[in-house]
Design an enzyme around this catalytic site. Structure first.
Site, PDB file in Angstrom:
ATOM      1  N   ASP A  67      40.487  46.969  28.178  1.00 45.61           N
ATOM      2  CA  ASP A  67      41.309  48.179  28.162  1.00 45.61           C
ATOM      3  C   ASP A  67      42.456  48.066  27.175  1.00 45.61           C
ATOM      4  O   ASP A  67      42.743  46.990  26.659  1.00 45.61           O
ATOM      5  CB  ASP A  67      41.830  48.485  29.577  1.00 45.61           C
ATOM      6  CG  ASP A  67      42.344  47.237  30.300  1.00 45.61           C
ATOM      7  OD1 ASP A  67      42.665  46.242  29.621  1.00 45.61           O
ATOM      8  OD2 ASP A  67      42.421  47.251  31.535  1.00 45.61           O
ATOM      9  N   ASN A 136      45.729  47.247  43.868  1.00 47.67           N
ATOM     10  CA  ASN A 136      45.012  48.384  44.465  1.00 47.67           C
ATOM     11  C   ASN A 136      43.500  48.265  44.311  1.00 47.67           C
ATOM     12  O   ASN A 136      42.770  49.213  44.557  1.00 47.67           O
ATOM     13  CB  ASN A 136      45.506  49.706  43.841  1.00 47.67           C
ATOM     14  CG  ASN A 136      45.234  49.788  42.342  1.00 47.67           C
ATOM     15  OD1 ASN A 136      44.621  48.894  41.766  1.00 47.67           O
ATOM     16  ND2 ASN A 136      45.693  50.859  41.721  1.00 47.67           N
ATOM     17  N   HIS A 138      41.893  47.723  41.445  1.00 42.65           N
ATOM     18  CA  HIS A 138      41.335  48.184  40.167  1.00 42.65           C
ATOM     19  C   HIS A 138      40.771  47.012  39.374  1.00 42.65           C
ATOM     20  O   HIS A 138      41.209  45.873  39.496  1.00 42.65           O
ATOM     21  CB  HIS A 138      42.342  49.013  39.358  1.00 42.65           C
ATOM     22  CG  HIS A 138      43.425  48.259  38.667  1.00 42.65           C
ATOM     23  ND1 HIS A 138      44.621  48.840  38.301  1.00 42.65           N
ATOM     24  CD2 HIS A 138      43.516  46.968  38.246  1.00 42.65           C
ATOM     25  CE1 HIS A 138      45.372  47.954  37.689  1.00 42.65           C
ATOM     26  NE2 HIS A 138      44.738  46.810  37.638  1.00 42.65           N
ATOM     27  N   GLU A 143      41.066  52.842  38.275  1.00 41.98           N
ATOM     28  CA  GLU A 143      41.924  52.996  39.442  1.00 41.98           C
ATOM     29  C   GLU A 143      41.119  53.558  40.628  1.00 41.98           C
ATOM     30  O   GLU A 143      40.051  54.145  40.423  1.00 41.98           O
ATOM     31  CB  GLU A 143      43.066  53.964  39.104  1.00 41.98           C
ATOM     32  CG  GLU A 143      43.928  53.552  37.904  1.00 41.98           C
ATOM     33  CD  GLU A 143      44.923  52.435  38.227  1.00 41.98           C
ATOM     34  OE1 GLU A 143      44.597  51.541  39.052  1.00 41.98           O
ATOM     35  OE2 GLU A 143      46.014  52.436  37.650  1.00 41.98           O
TER      36      GLU A 143
HETATM   37  P1  PGA Z   1      47.454  40.582  36.696  1.00 42.00           P
HETATM   38  O1  PGA Z   1      46.779  42.010  36.558  1.00 42.00           O
HETATM   39  O2  PGA Z   1      46.435  39.593  36.230  1.00 42.00           O
HETATM   40  O3  PGA Z   1      48.647  40.639  35.789  1.00 42.00           O
HETATM   41  O4  PGA Z   1      47.812  40.392  38.129  1.00 42.00           O
HETATM   42  C1  PGA Z   1      45.462  42.181  36.944  1.00 42.00           C
HETATM   43  C2  PGA Z   1      45.082  43.622  36.847  1.00 42.00           C
HETATM   44  O5  PGA Z   1      45.942  44.502  37.014  1.00 42.00           O
HETATM   45  O6  PGA Z   1      43.893  43.902  36.623  1.00 42.00           O
END
Ligand code: PGA
Length: 240
Positions: A67, A136, A138, A143
């Site tokens: 992304d 959450n 995702h 999302e």
């Molecule tokens: P993080 O983010 O590795 O910084 O916890 C993971 C994500 O949001 O997919």
């Protein structure tokens, strides 16, 4: 779904780096799907160490990142392109002509997304996709929503994602939208490795491993993939 619980982020990084570098050594022109965020950073450090010791070369791999934020050019320190350059690509012999990213500054979103999906197909599909997971549930920036997505698309970030990531934006101006691979793109990867550490991820990991498969917890779809390994620490696995 294979769930591996290890003592520390370091232990996880050693194992995941081993999986990735073995893949590259077995198939030097592997197609790898990379993730940003804090979860894979230690793994990238272990890969760099192996590169520096001459144990692996990344020069023939093709990469696709999950992304990118809308509105951030590649040279913006908060862009995910910059993150990958800073945390892995620029510290190894990755050939930047084989690095693929969704462009957050493209004016032609639909074309951009279609072209990215086609580029993954033309590269022969992703051999290993690395994933983090949001609090959450995702994956990429898919999302929680009413349905699973397929190809890349533009997404409005949820408040929980903004709350988790705004710490990186010193001026407080975090983008509200991003381009992301869809769930279909992730599920088409031949192998998936997900990394989650810390208590904040416990609920999402429970939903992913033990919950029903629902787009309200996007990572739960991984239950339907034939080759997924989830690396967690004690805290992330505390609800399992
Ligand atoms: P993080 O983010 O590795 O910084 O916890 C993971 C994500 O949001 O997919």
């Amino acid at each position: 779904m294979n769930v591996v619980k290890l003592q520390s982020t370091y232990d996880i990084s050693v194992e995941v780096a081993k999986i990735i570098t073995e893949q590259i050594n077995n198939k030097p022109d592997s197609v790898l799907g990379f993730a940003t965020g804090s979860s894979p950073v230690e793994t990238y450090k272990r890969i760099i160490e192996k590169y520096e010791k001459g144990e692996v070369s990344l020069k023939n791999i093709t990469t696709f990142n999950l992304d990118e934020y809308c509105g951030l050019p590649r040279d913006n320190v908060n862009s995910y392109f910059y993150f990958m350059k800073d945390n892995l690509f620029g510290k190894t012999d990755v050939d930047f002509s084989k690095v693929n990213f969704l462009s957050g500054t493209s004016g032609e979103i639909e074309e951009e997304c279609k072209a990215y999906r086609k580029a993954i197909e033309e590269a022969g599909g992703i051999d290993i996709q690395i994933l983090g997971i949001g609090t959450n549930g995702h994956i990429g920036f898919n999302e929680p929503s009413d349905s699973f997505t397929d190809g890349p698309f533009k997404v409005k970030l949820t408040q929980s994602t903004i709350d988790s990531n705004k710490k990186y934006f010193e001026d407080g101006n975090m983008p509200t939208h991003a381009l992301t691979m869809g769930i279909g793109d992730i599920m088409r990867a031949k192998k998936i490795v997900l990394i989650a550490t810390g208590e904040a991820k416990a609920k999402a990991i429970f939903g992913t491993v033990k919950g029903e498969v629902t787009p309200m917890c996007p990572a739960s779809v991984l239950q339907n993939h034939p080759d997924v390994t989830i690396f967690i620490d004690e805290e992330a696995g505390k609800l399992l």
